[in-house]
Design an enzyme around this catalytic site. Structure first.
Site, PDB file in Angstrom:
ATOM      1  N   HIS A 161       0.817  -1.224   0.000  1.00 16.60           N
ATOM      2  CA  HIS A 161       0.000   0.000   0.000  1.00 16.60           C
ATOM      3  C   HIS A 161       0.847   1.269   0.000  1.00 16.60           C
ATOM      4  O   HIS A 161       0.327   2.359  -0.278  1.00 16.60           O
ATOM      5  CB  HIS A 161      -0.935   0.034   1.209  1.00 16.60           C
ATOM      6  CG  HIS A 161      -1.956  -1.053   1.225  1.00 16.60           C
ATOM      7  ND1 HIS A 161      -2.869  -1.237   0.211  1.00 16.60           N
ATOM      8  CD2 HIS A 161      -2.215  -2.031   2.136  1.00 16.60           C
ATOM      9  CE1 HIS A 161      -3.643  -2.284   0.489  1.00 16.60           C
ATOM     10  NE2 HIS A 161      -3.261  -2.777   1.656  1.00 16.60           N
ATOM     11  N   ASP A 197      -2.247 -10.632  -2.726  1.00 14.14           N
ATOM     12  CA  ASP A 197      -2.862 -10.260  -1.445  1.00 14.14           C
ATOM     13  C   ASP A 197      -4.366  -9.989  -1.652  1.00 14.14           C
ATOM     14  O   ASP A 197      -4.791  -9.617  -2.754  1.00 14.14           O
ATOM     15  CB  ASP A 197      -2.171  -9.000  -0.918  1.00 14.14           C
ATOM     16  CG  ASP A 197      -2.595  -8.628   0.491  1.00 14.14           C
ATOM     17  OD1 ASP A 197      -1.862  -8.974   1.431  1.00 14.14           O
ATOM     18  OD2 ASP A 197      -3.657  -7.978   0.645  1.00 14.14           O
ATOM     19  N   HIS A 199      -5.976  -7.496  -0.672  1.00 11.83           N
ATOM     20  CA  HIS A 199      -6.194  -6.068  -0.935  1.00 11.83           C
ATOM     21  C   HIS A 199      -5.403  -5.607  -2.157  1.00 11.83           C
ATOM     22  O   HIS A 199      -4.304  -6.108  -2.408  1.00 11.83           O
ATOM     23  CB  HIS A 199      -5.739  -5.240   0.277  1.00 11.83           C
ATOM     24  CG  HIS A 199      -6.408  -5.645   1.551  1.00 11.83           C
ATOM     25  ND1 HIS A 199      -5.860  -6.571   2.431  1.00 11.83           N
ATOM     26  CD2 HIS A 199      -7.592  -5.264   2.082  1.00 11.83           C
ATOM     27  CE1 HIS A 199      -6.679  -6.739   3.460  1.00 11.83           C
ATOM     28  NE2 HIS A 199      -7.740  -5.967   3.286  1.00 11.83           N
ATOM     29  N   ASP A 286      -4.115 -13.220   3.139  1.00  8.81           N
ATOM     30  CA  ASP A 286      -5.385 -12.805   3.739  1.00  8.81           C
ATOM     31  C   ASP A 286      -6.572 -13.132   2.833  1.00  8.81           C
ATOM     32  O   ASP A 286      -7.696 -12.729   3.108  1.00  8.81           O
ATOM     33  CB  ASP A 286      -5.374 -11.314   4.141  1.00  8.81           C
ATOM     34  CG  ASP A 286      -4.667 -10.416   3.157  1.00  8.81           C
ATOM     35  OD1 ASP A 286      -4.339 -10.877   2.041  1.00  8.81           O
ATOM     36  OD2 ASP A 286      -4.437  -9.229   3.490  1.00  8.81           O
TER      37      ASP A 286
END
Ligand code: 6XA
Ligand code: ZN
Length: 345
Positions: A161, A197, A199, A286
Site C-alpha cells: 500500500h 494479497d 487487498h 489474507d
C-alpha cells in the site's frame, strides 16, 4: 529457495488500530512473523538467513526523499512533544484541499504523508520498515547473482500500500517495489510484480503506473467494497509509456479457488506475455477463508495450487510477504505457497 528474515520487525508493535469503529489490538502484529518463522523452520525448504543492511539509495529509487526523512524521525518528534503511545494522523488533503504544501507541524505532516487512520507509527516502526526493505533487497540480490532461482523475504511491516510519498494499510516502505527497482538496476530489463494479497496493491500500482519496464498484475477484493477503496478497478491499465502494463482483477466477495484460481490464470497469462526477466510476488495470504479481514474463501491446500501455478511462469521468482492475519494458519498457508512453487519448479 533463499529464505530471508529480519529481526528488526519486532520493534513495530502497535498498541491498537481502528476497526469497525472500535480500538482493537493491532492485527498486523509480531506474532504473524513468529508463526511464519516457526512453520518455515519445520518445512525444510532451506536455511533461514538474516537480512543484510543496505544504505538508503535503493529505497530512495522508489520513495520521495522528504517522505523517507519523515518516517525516520516521526516517532521521535511525537515523543518530543510529550506524547505517549503511537503516532496517528488527524485529517487528509482530499478533494478541494491543497496537497502541494507540506505542513510544518508534526500533526500536519502525519496527515499529509498518510492515507488512513489504521497505520500507527511506533518507536520501532522505521527500524522495522528498513529491516523489511533490507530483507526484500537481500533476497533480490540473491536472484541477481544467479545463485538462486527463487527466494522468500519475510517482510514486516508489509509494503504494497505504500506509494511514492505516502503510507497506509499497515505499509510504510514498499518492499516489493524496492526489490523490483533493485532488479531493474542490476541487470533485469523487465520485471513483473504479481500481487496476490486480498487487498489491491495501490502503492505498487502507483509507483510503476507510467512505466513499461515493470508490469503490475493484481488479484484482489473489489475496491467498491474493500480497502483501499480508491484504486484497483479493472479499467486502470497504465498511462503514458506504461499504457497496457497494469492489470487489475477485482473479485466479488465470496471468491473461492474456482473464481480466484481463474483470475490467477488470467494474471499469469499477462505476466507470461510480458516475458519478464524476474517475477516478484506480493504474497498476502489474507485471501484465506478464516482471515479476519477477508471475504474470500481460499483453503489451506489452495495455497499449494497457487505456488504451483506461479511456478509455471518458469522465471526467477521473489516472494515478498504482505498481509495475512489468521495467525494460527498463516505459517502453513505461506509455506504451502512456497512448497507448491518449489515442488513444481
Ligand atoms: C484496513 C485494512 C488494511 C489492510 C491491510 C492489508 N485497516 N493489506 O492486509 O494488504
Ligand atoms: Zn492485505
Amino acid at each position: 529457495m533463499k529464505l530471508i528474515c529480519s529481526d528488526q520487525h519486532r520493534g513495530h508493535d502497535a498498541l491498537y488500530e481502528f476497526n469497525r469503529g472500535r480500538l482493537i489490538p493491532a492485527l498486523e502484529s509480531p506474532a504473524r512473523a513468529a508463526a511464519i518463522l516457526g512453520a518455515l523452520g519445520e518445512a525444510g525448504l532451506g536455511a533461514i538467513e538474516l537480512a543484510e543492511s543496505f544504505d538508503l539509495a535503493p529505497i530512495l529509487r522508489v520513495h520521495r526523499h522528504d517522505y523517507v526523512a519523515f518516517l525516520q524521525g516521526a516517532h521521535a518528534e511525537w515523543s518530543a512533544l510529550g506524547r505517549g503511545g503511537d503516532a496517528l494522523p488527524l485529517a487528509w488533503p482530499v478533494r478541494g484541499l491543497r496537497d502541494d504544501r507540506v505542513p510544518r507541524s508534526l500533526d500536519g505532516r502525519l496527515s499529509y504523508y498518510s492515507f488512513d487512520i489504521g497505520t500507527p507509527i511506533t518507536a520501532g516502526t522505521w527500524t522495522a520498515a528498513k529491516g523489511a526493505a533490507d530483507a526484500a533487497l537481500t533476497a533480490a540480490r540473491s536472484l541477481c547473482s544467479g545463485r538462486e532461482s527463487s527466494a522468500f523475504s519475510l517482510c514486516r511491516p508489509p509494503g504494497h500500500h505504500a506509494a511514492f510519498d505516502c503510507y497506509g494499510g499497515y505499509c510504510f516502505l514498499n518492499n516489493a517495489a524496492i526489490a523490483a527497482q533493485y532488479l531493474r538496476d542490476h541487470g533485469s530489463d523487465r520485471v513483473a510484480v504479481l500481487d496476490v494479497d486480498y487487498h489491491h496493491g495501490n502503492g505498487t500500482q502507483h509507483i510503476f503506473y507510467q512505466r513499461n519496464d515493470v508490469l503490475f498484475a493484481s488479484i484482489h477484493a473489489d475496491p467498491a467494497t474493500d480497502f483501499p477503496y480508491f484504486l484497483g478497478y479493472a479499467d486502470e491499465t497504465g498511462a503514458g509509456a506504461g499504457a497496457g502494463c497494469n492489470h487489475n482483477f477485482p473479485l466479488a466477495a465470496g471468491a473461492d479457488w474456482a473464481a480466484w484460481g481463474a483470475a490467477l490464470d488470467a494474471a499469469c497469462r499477462r505476466v507470461d506475455a510480458f516475458a519478464p526477466d524476474a517475477v516478484i510476488v506480493s504474497l498476502g495470504v489474507d485471501t484465506f477463508r478464516g482471515d479476519p479481514l477477508s471475504s474470500f474463501l481460499l483453503e489451506g491446500d489452495d495455497y499449494l495450487r497457487m505456488g504451483a501455478r506461479i511456478a509455471l511462469l518458469a522465471r526467477p521468482t521473489l516472494f515478498v510477504l504482505e498481509g495475512g492475519y489468521a495467525v494460527d494458519e498463516i505459517g502453513c498457508n505461506v509455506v504451502n505457497v512456497l512448497r507448491g512453487h518449489a515442488d513444481a519448479a
